[in-house]
Write a protein that holds these residues in place. Structure first.
Motif, PDB file in Angstrom:
ATOM      1  N   GLN A 127     -12.229  -5.008  -5.619  1.00 53.98           N
ATOM      2  CA  GLN A 127     -12.935  -4.668  -4.372  1.00 53.98           C
ATOM      3  C   GLN A 127     -13.484  -5.935  -3.732  1.00 53.98           C
TER       4      GLN A 127
ATOM      5  N   GLY B  31       0.793  -1.224   0.000  1.00 54.12           N
ATOM      6  CA  GLY B  31       0.000   0.000   0.000  1.00 54.12           C
ATOM      7  C   GLY B  31       0.818   1.264   0.000  1.00 54.12           C
TER       8      GLY B  31
ATOM      9  N   TYR C  11      -9.932  -1.496  -1.232  1.00 54.25           N
ATOM     10  CA  TYR C  11      -9.681  -2.372  -2.376  1.00 54.25           C
ATOM     11  C   TYR C  11      -8.375  -3.132  -2.134  1.00 54.25           C
ATOM     12  N   HIS C  12      -8.062  -4.073  -3.025  1.00 53.25           N
ATOM     13  CA  HIS C  12      -6.807  -4.785  -2.883  1.00 53.25           C
ATOM     14  C   HIS C  12      -6.195  -5.063  -4.251  1.00 53.25           C
ATOM     15  N   LEU C  13      -4.879  -5.220  -4.249  1.00 56.41           N
ATOM     16  CA  LEU C  13      -4.112  -5.516  -5.447  1.00 56.41           C
ATOM     17  C   LEU C  13      -3.837  -7.013  -5.539  1.00 56.41           C
TER      18      LEU C  13
ATOM     19  N   ALA D 260      -3.162   5.555  -7.184  1.00 53.15           N
ATOM     20  CA  ALA D 260      -4.082   4.418  -7.063  1.00 53.15           C
ATOM     21  C   ALA D 260      -4.059   3.854  -5.656  1.00 53.15           C
ATOM     22  N   ASN D 261      -2.880   3.769  -5.065  1.00 55.62           N
ATOM     23  CA  ASN D 261      -2.793   3.219  -3.713  1.00 55.62           C
ATOM     24  C   ASN D 261      -3.472   4.111  -2.674  1.00 55.62           C
TER      25      ASN D 261
ATOM     26  N   ILE E 270      -6.783  -4.406  -9.685  1.00 56.44           N
ATOM     27  CA  ILE E 270      -7.281  -3.679  -8.518  1.00 56.44           C
ATOM     28  C   ILE E 270      -8.718  -4.153  -8.312  1.00 56.44           C
TER      29      ILE E 270
ATOM     30  N   ILE F 268      -7.063   3.044  -3.225  1.00 59.84           N
ATOM     31  CA  ILE F 268      -7.226   1.650  -2.803  1.00 59.84           C
ATOM     32  C   ILE F 268      -7.331   1.574  -1.292  1.00 59.84           C
ATOM     33  N   ARG F 269      -6.453   2.294  -0.615  1.00 59.70           N
ATOM     34  CA  ARG F 269      -6.445   2.284   0.848  1.00 59.70           C
ATOM     35  C   ARG F 269      -7.720   2.894   1.406  1.00 59.70           C
TER      36      ARG F 269
END
Length: 270
Positions: free
Chosen positions: A270, A212, A239-241, A230-231, A268, A234-235
């Motif tokens: 969810q 992250g 969400y997750h990679l 994006a991170n 990426i 995402i955080r």
């Protein structure tokens, strides 16, 4: 109507529509081993909201990108817009650049620019309108034939980053990243190290991305601004990679082992 013509067709990918279609079919297939780190099982990826994909010539990074793009076909009818973010390689400017052009062209046809999204971005002080920034830029263009093949009809919101922070980019993108919008972040990894050194650097970088981190540097990834942005999002959204594959140009039949460029693809979800 103003159209941005392809700048790297015939160099980064074929300028012949039939050959390009055949190349993409091969790059998106399940039965080619590029070498390097194997891809994971796509079934573990989850609900896809975006991709991080490389932007070199197709003979070098096309398979790595294809491993991500092929996952879009089952959800193509759910995606009507693509936000495409990549770094500027040729023009220096402050902020992010969107084009004045109304369409981007490839050998497979034209893609309409999302004018509603452009209008929304224009309210941000860090946005400039510059066809010059997009004219010769390959970091966005190389993804269009993949998107045209996997999605069919969609509108495009192309953003080239330069002198801007990841936080500023995240604030631009987040309000526009709705459930029918795919985010594509364009980035290669390290450049021009030996094969073994590249692998060490890139594996460390990937672990930082996956943790992250929003402090990835251009030394680690040329599209670090987009990755960091994006991170941030995402955080914020939980969400997750999912890493699909990490390789470098030395893993291909066309690359040597002395000066290689690293590539990675992520979903990426969810």
């Amino acid at each position: 109507m103003t159209i941005r013509p392809p700048a790297v067709a015939g160099r980064f990918y074929s300028d012949d529509p039939a050959q390009l279609t055949q190349d993409l079919r091969q790059l998106l297939s399940d039965d080619i081993d590029q070498g390097g780190e194997p891809a994971i099982d796509p079934a573990t990826c989850g609900s896809i909201r975006g991709l991080i994909v490389p932007h070199a010539g197709y003979v070098f990074s096309g398979r790595t990108a294809g491993l991500a793009y092929r996952l879009l076909k089952p959800i193509a009818d759910q995606i009507s817009r693509v936000i495409l973010v990549g770094p500027s390689h040729r023009v220096a400017f402050e902020g992010c650049a969107i084009p004045k052009a109304e369409q981007f062209s490839t050998p497979l046809g034209n893609v309409a620019i999302d004018q509603q999204g452009v209008a929304a971005l224009m309210e941000d002080a860090n946005i400039i309108v510059s066809d010059q920034a997009h004219q010769l830029e390959h970091s966005l263009e190389v993804h269009l034939p993949f998107l045209q093949t996997c999605l069919g009809q969609f509108t495009l919101l192309p953003i080239v980053t330069c002198d801007v922070t990841a936080e500023q980019v995240a604030r631009m993108i987040e309000p526009l990243w709705d459930p029918h919008t795919l985010l594509v972040v364009s980035s290669d990894l390290s450049h021009f190290h030996s094969y073994s050194e590249c692998n060490k650097i890139d594996e460390r970088t990937c672990r930082e991305i996956e943790s992250g981190s929003t402090d990835i540097s251009p030394y680690e990834a040329c599209g670090s601004t987009g990755i960091n942005a994006a991170n941030y999002i995402i955080r914020a959204h939980g969400y997750h990679l999912t890493r699909l594959s990490r390789v470098n140009s030395g893993d291909t039949q066309y690359g040597d082992k002395q000066r290689v460029v690293g590539y990675v693809s992520y979903t990426i979800c969810q």
